[in-house]
Design a protein around this motif. Structure first.
Motif, PDB file in Angstrom:
ATOM      1  N   HIS A 144       6.100   5.825  -0.750  1.00 22.71           N
ATOM      2  CA  HIS A 144       7.061   5.493  -1.934  1.00 22.71           C
ATOM      3  C   HIS A 144       6.706   6.282  -3.340  1.00 22.71           C
ATOM      4  O   HIS A 144       7.688   6.509  -3.930  1.00 22.71           O
ATOM      5  N   ILE A 145       5.539   6.887  -3.511  1.00 28.70           N
ATOM      6  CA  ILE A 145       5.234   7.620  -4.666  1.00 28.70           C
ATOM      7  C   ILE A 145       6.030   8.733  -4.828  1.00 28.70           C
ATOM      8  O   ILE A 145       6.310   9.348  -5.631  1.00 28.70           O
ATOM      9  N   ASP A 146       6.411   9.557  -3.319  1.00 34.60           N
ATOM     10  CA  ASP A 146       7.325  10.616  -3.418  1.00 34.60           C
ATOM     11  C   ASP A 146       8.683  10.401  -3.996  1.00 34.60           C
ATOM     12  O   ASP A 146       9.147  11.260  -4.630  1.00 34.60           O
ATOM     13  N   SER A 147       9.121   9.151  -3.510  1.00 32.14           N
ATOM     14  CA  SER A 147      10.397   8.862  -4.027  1.00 32.14           C
ATOM     15  C   SER A 147      10.410   8.549  -5.458  1.00 32.14           C
ATOM     16  O   SER A 147      11.523   8.965  -6.199  1.00 32.14           O
ATOM     17  N   GLN A 395      16.313  -9.108  -6.077  1.00 33.25           N
ATOM     18  CA  GLN A 395      15.760  -8.421  -7.179  1.00 33.25           C
ATOM     19  C   GLN A 395      14.830  -7.358  -6.296  1.00 33.25           C
ATOM     20  O   GLN A 395      14.196  -7.252  -5.113  1.00 33.25           O
ATOM     21  N   PHE A 396      14.691  -6.350  -7.104  1.00 33.20           N
ATOM     22  CA  PHE A 396      13.965  -5.113  -6.630  1.00 33.20           C
ATOM     23  C   PHE A 396      12.962  -4.492  -7.715  1.00 33.20           C
ATOM     24  O   PHE A 396      13.533  -4.436  -8.907  1.00 33.20           O
ATOM     25  N   ARG A 397      11.812  -4.133  -7.309  1.00 33.32           N
ATOM     26  CA  ARG A 397      10.747  -3.865  -8.427  1.00 33.32           C
ATOM     27  C   ARG A 397      10.150  -2.442  -7.587  1.00 33.32           C
ATOM     28  O   ARG A 397       9.756  -2.365  -6.634  1.00 33.32           O
ATOM     29  N   VAL A 398       9.628  -1.706  -8.635  1.00 33.30           N
ATOM     30  CA  VAL A 398       8.587  -0.530  -8.373  1.00 33.30           C
ATOM     31  C   VAL A 398       7.525  -0.746  -8.872  1.00 33.30           C
ATOM     32  O   VAL A 398       7.143  -0.666 -10.150  1.00 33.30           O
ATOM     33  N   GLN A 399       6.360  -1.162  -8.068  1.00 34.41           N
ATOM     34  CA  GLN A 399       5.068  -1.625  -8.449  1.00 34.41           C
ATOM     35  C   GLN A 399       4.180  -0.457  -8.684  1.00 34.41           C
ATOM     36  O   GLN A 399       4.033   0.270  -7.867  1.00 34.41           O
ATOM     37  N   VAL A 400       3.803  -0.182  -9.995  1.00 33.59           N
ATOM     38  CA  VAL A 400       2.691   0.939 -10.292  1.00 33.59           C
ATOM     39  C   VAL A 400       1.546   0.233 -10.612  1.00 33.59           C
ATOM     40  O   VAL A 400       1.385  -0.517 -11.761  1.00 33.59           O
ATOM     41  N   GLU A 401       0.454   0.415  -9.807  1.00 31.32           N
ATOM     42  CA  GLU A 401      -0.756  -0.207 -10.007  1.00 31.32           C
ATOM     43  C   GLU A 401      -1.757   0.782  -9.653  1.00 31.32           C
ATOM     44  O   GLU A 401      -1.624   1.762  -9.075  1.00 31.32           O
ATOM     45  N   SER A 419      -6.355  10.596  -6.577  1.00 32.07           N
ATOM     46  CA  SER A 419      -6.110  11.467  -5.419  1.00 32.07           C
ATOM     47  C   SER A 419      -5.336  12.625  -6.262  1.00 32.07           C
ATOM     48  O   SER A 419      -5.093  12.549  -7.541  1.00 32.07           O
ATOM     49  N   ARG A 420      -4.866  13.635  -5.398  1.00 28.66           N
ATOM     50  CA  ARG A 420      -4.182  14.494  -5.977  1.00 28.66           C
ATOM     51  C   ARG A 420      -2.748  14.107  -6.538  1.00 28.66           C
ATOM     52  O   ARG A 420      -2.093  14.848  -7.413  1.00 28.66           O
ATOM     53  N   GLN A 421      -2.378  13.024  -6.042  1.00 30.44           N
ATOM     54  CA  GLN A 421      -1.072  12.532  -6.584  1.00 30.44           C
ATOM     55  C   GLN A 421      -1.190  11.604  -7.791  1.00 30.44           C
ATOM     56  O   GLN A 421      -0.141  11.145  -8.487  1.00 30.44           O
ATOM     57  N   GLY A 422      -2.448  11.261  -8.286  1.00 32.59           N
ATOM     58  CA  GLY A 422      -2.758  10.694  -9.543  1.00 32.59           C
ATOM     59  C   GLY A 422      -3.498   9.459  -9.154  1.00 32.59           C
ATOM     60  O   GLY A 422      -4.291   9.238  -8.257  1.00 32.59           O
ATOM     61  N   ILE A 423      -3.396   8.447 -10.249  1.00 24.03           N
ATOM     62  CA  ILE A 423      -4.267   7.195 -10.051  1.00 24.03           C
ATOM     63  C   ILE A 423      -3.374   6.049  -9.643  1.00 24.03           C
ATOM     64  O   ILE A 423      -3.862   5.054  -9.390  1.00 24.03           O
ATOM     65  N   ASP A 424      -2.107   6.405  -9.379  1.00 23.19           N
ATOM     66  CA  ASP A 424      -1.045   5.245  -9.036  1.00 23.19           C
ATOM     67  C   ASP A 424      -1.171   4.754  -7.408  1.00 23.19           C
ATOM     68  O   ASP A 424      -0.975   5.740  -6.967  1.00 23.19           O
ATOM     69  N   GLN A 425      -0.818   3.700  -7.095  1.00 24.19           N
ATOM     70  CA  GLN A 425      -0.454   3.171  -6.065  1.00 24.19           C
ATOM     71  C   GLN A 425       0.867   2.346  -6.268  1.00 24.19           C
ATOM     72  O   GLN A 425       1.244   1.571  -6.934  1.00 24.19           O
ATOM     73  N   ILE A 426       1.848   2.992  -5.648  1.00 27.19           N
ATOM     74  CA  ILE A 426       3.328   2.764  -5.773  1.00 27.19           C
ATOM     75  C   ILE A 426       3.765   1.982  -4.417  1.00 27.19           C
ATOM     76  O   ILE A 426       3.618   2.490  -3.370  1.00 27.19           O
ATOM     77  N   GLU A 427       4.334   0.974  -4.706  1.00 30.37           N
ATOM     78  CA  GLU A 427       5.140  -0.028  -3.717  1.00 30.37           C
ATOM     79  C   GLU A 427       6.313  -0.574  -4.046  1.00 30.37           C
ATOM     80  O   GLU A 427       6.589  -1.025  -5.156  1.00 30.37           O
ATOM     81  N   PHE A 428       7.172  -0.348  -3.381  1.00 32.91           N
ATOM     82  CA  PHE A 428       8.721  -0.997  -3.463  1.00 32.91           C
ATOM     83  C   PHE A 428       8.807  -2.608  -3.100  1.00 32.91           C
ATOM     84  O   PHE A 428       8.209  -2.791  -2.049  1.00 32.91           O
ATOM     85  N   LEU A 429       8.920  -3.584  -3.894  1.00 30.84           N
ATOM     86  CA  LEU A 429       8.836  -4.893  -3.616  1.00 30.84           C
ATOM     87  C   LEU A 429      10.359  -5.378  -3.939  1.00 30.84           C
ATOM     88  O   LEU A 429      11.089  -4.778  -4.596  1.00 30.84           O
ATOM     89  N   MET A 430      10.639  -6.411  -2.873  1.00 28.71           N
ATOM     90  CA  MET A 430      12.093  -7.013  -3.102  1.00 28.71           C
ATOM     91  C   MET A 430      11.797  -8.513  -2.960  1.00 28.71           C
ATOM     92  O   MET A 430      10.954  -8.868  -2.274  1.00 28.71           O
TER      93      MET A 430
END
Length: 575
Positions: A144-147, A395-401, A419-430
């Motif tokens: 999800h983070i790549d998207s 409802q659609f959300r992009v959670q950044v935690e 990680s090399r991607q950053g400090i975020d865990q990204i998840e699509f929620l609906m």
């Protein structure tokens, strides 16, 4: 866009040559007719892995050619230049792929041979293929983070590069510190050996090129007697009485006596004789000086031999030549310095690490804050697209935690995982229905909902990624009724920005196509062949009727198919 595709001996296709137009293309036909082979061909063209199993039985090789027409400003031309591929942006782009029956593969771009990596880098800018398996990428939270970052485009890319540069430096310092700490005990055991080696090499006082100079001097000293004897004899032959030089002098004297008697012929001869005499005289003096300078020095010869033996011994231990030995000396001196001053080195590295962690935390927070703003924009756009796809109340959300982690980096007073991607865990929620809580897609989304979410995202990203060809391989599976109609309209609208291909079993989707290809399978003399037919309107109505009614086509289904096609055209015209 893709203008032509030629396929030879790929699976059940013997030979197919298809010309394409702009807009929305559908491929329909019975299951097993070979529709997916067209997609397989495009996959191979953009760098997919091939195998001998793809080659038609009895053929030596499979061949695929694709011709693209692209604007001069398209990014693929820049990519080709970076890869060293000759390409003129004013011309077409031709890609050819061959796979032999033995499994070997070759690829060419505009006639130039390229490897698979180069083909993939080029293909990334040309064709985006979305199949049912891509639903799994929506269910895979790690992707999800790549998207999200792709949606953020250049703004996120710049912040991410800044973060990753700091991340790489931080990890490098961590590694250096860990190596000093983990190897200190072993290094202490090596300290005595290093000191011995330093003393041994330093005591030799080596000089660059010394061995070559000594070898040359040894050769001369070892042959001093022979050099003296031969040079002395040569001098005697030239200079001693009644020898060469004396005879040459007499010859000059005789010619001087008679030159006036026949000057025309004798003057040149006299000049030659005089020149020879002077050259012999000069050679004689040089031979004498060389002979007198020859050194008979057994002790020097013995010293040289011992010195060369020492250098040879050091070469066996520390390097193939003096330069390598001296490089090794510098290396172990540095090792000894590190070991002897380990605590000081650790303190300096810890200070550097703390400073870099601070910079990393700042860069990570900047990236995270940017993502949060981008996440809200992406969620709003996806919800807008879903409303067009009969999911208007979703409802659609992009959670950044971030996740607390004692081993993480300090960000705003908290230790967080990184990680090399950053400090975020990204998840699509609906939440598909009002009143329901937001949950992860894997826990709530059906196959039909996933298809529509993916289509919504493809619609959004098509405006960003500049990929001219978008392929949907049966992504409308599990959808029917109004949702199918909505998907058809969305794909049709998407084709105004790029060229779209879709394999479908839905008549609603097929009716919206600008170009309709019917794929059928034939058996001739116990061999199977796949045919591709560009359907006229009458054929399209019959095919839509078959898709509506199954095997049996009736007047009712034909009428319904005709109405469906007319309705689709009216909607496209209004759009």
């Amino acid at each position: 866009m893709l203008t032509e595709l030629s396929i030879r001996n790929l699976a059940v296709i013997e030979h197919v040559h298809i010309r394409f137009k702009a807009g929305f293309h559908v491929l329909t036909g019975e299951t097993g007719a070979g529709k997916s082979i067209i997609i397989d061909a495009l996959t191979l063209i953009v760098g997919g892995r091939g195998s001998s199993e793809l080659v038609r039985y009895g053929a030596d090789k499979a061949e695929i050619e694709a011709l693209f027409e692209l604007p001069p400003a398209h990014p693929v031309w820049h990519t080709l230049t970076e890869l060293g591929i000759s390409a003129d942006a004013s011309e077409h782009l031709l890609i050819r792929r061959e796979i032999t029956a033995s499994g070997k593969s070759s690829s060419r771009i505009n006639g130039q041979l390229v490897n698979l990596t180069m083909l993939r880098k080029t293909g990334e800018w040309l064709v985006n293929i979305h199949g049912q398996h891509e639903h799994q990428s929506l269910l895979n939270v790690d992707e999800h983070i790549d998207s999200l970052d792709l949606f953020g485009d250049s703004e996120v890319e710049a912040a991410k590069k800044n973060y990753q540069a700091s991340y790489d430096q931080y990890m490098k310092l961590q590694k250096e510190l860990r190596e000093i700490q983990e190897t200190s005990k072993q290094a202490l055991q090596m300290l005595d050996l290093y000191r011995f080696q330093i003393d041994e090499i330093s005591a030799a006082k080596l000089k660059m090129g010394e061995d070559e100079t000594l070898i040359e001097e040894k050769r001369k000293l070892a042959n001093a007697e022979k050099l003296f004897q031969s040079s002395s004899e040569a001098y005697d032959f030239l200079y001693a009485t009644n020898r060469g030089l004396d005879a040459a002098g007499k010859a000059v004297s005789r010619l001087q006596d008679i030159v006036q008697l026949d000057p025309t012929k004798l003057s040149p001869l006299l000049e030659q004789a005089q020149s020879a005499y002077y050259q012999m005289e000069d050679a004689a003096y040089q031979l004498r000086d060389y002979r007198d300078g020859i050194e008979f020095n057994p002790s020097r010869l013995d010293f040289i031999e011992q010195r060369l033996d020492l250098i040879t011994s050091l070469k066996r231990k520390y390097g193939e030549n003096i330069k390598e030995i001296l490089v090794y000396l510098d290396k172990i001196k540095s090792e000894v310095d590190t070991i002897e001053n380990k605590d000081e080195h650790i303190r300096k590295l810890e200070d550097k690490l703390a400073a870099e962690e601070k910079q990393l935390g700042i860069a990570a927070l900047d990236l995270s804050n940017l993502r949060k703003g981008i996440a809200e924009q992406l969620a709003n756009q996806i919800e807008h697209e879903l409303r067009d796809l009969q999911m208007e109340r979703t409802q659609f959300r992009v959670q950044v935690e971030q996740t607390f982690d004692e081993r993480g980096i300090l960000v705003e007073g908290n230790k967080v995982r990184y990680s090399r991607q950053g400090i975020d865990q990204i998840e699509f929620l609906m939440a598909p229905n009002p009143g329901e809580p937001l949950r992860g897609l894997s826990k709530i989304a059906s196959g039909g909902e996933l298809s529509r979410i993916m289509l919504a995202m493809k619609t959004i990203f098509a405006r960003i990624d500049q990929i001219p060809v978008l392929v949907f391989d049966e992504v409308d599976t599990g959808v029917s009724g109004r949702a199918a109609q909505a998907i058809a309209e969305k794909i049709s609208a998407l084709s105004t920005n790029c060229q779209v291909f879709s394999i479908t079993h839905l008549p609603q989707v097929a009716s919206f196509a600008d170009v309709h290809f019917y794929i059928r399978k034939e058996v001739d003399q116990e061999r199977t062949f796949t045919r591709v037919q560009d359907m006229p309107d009458s054929g399209r109505i019959e095919e839509l009727a078959r898709m509506l009614g199954g095997v049996e086509v009736t007047e009712t289904t034909l009428h319904h198919a005709g109405e469906m096609l007319a309705m689709a055209r009216n909607k496209k015209a209004r759009a």
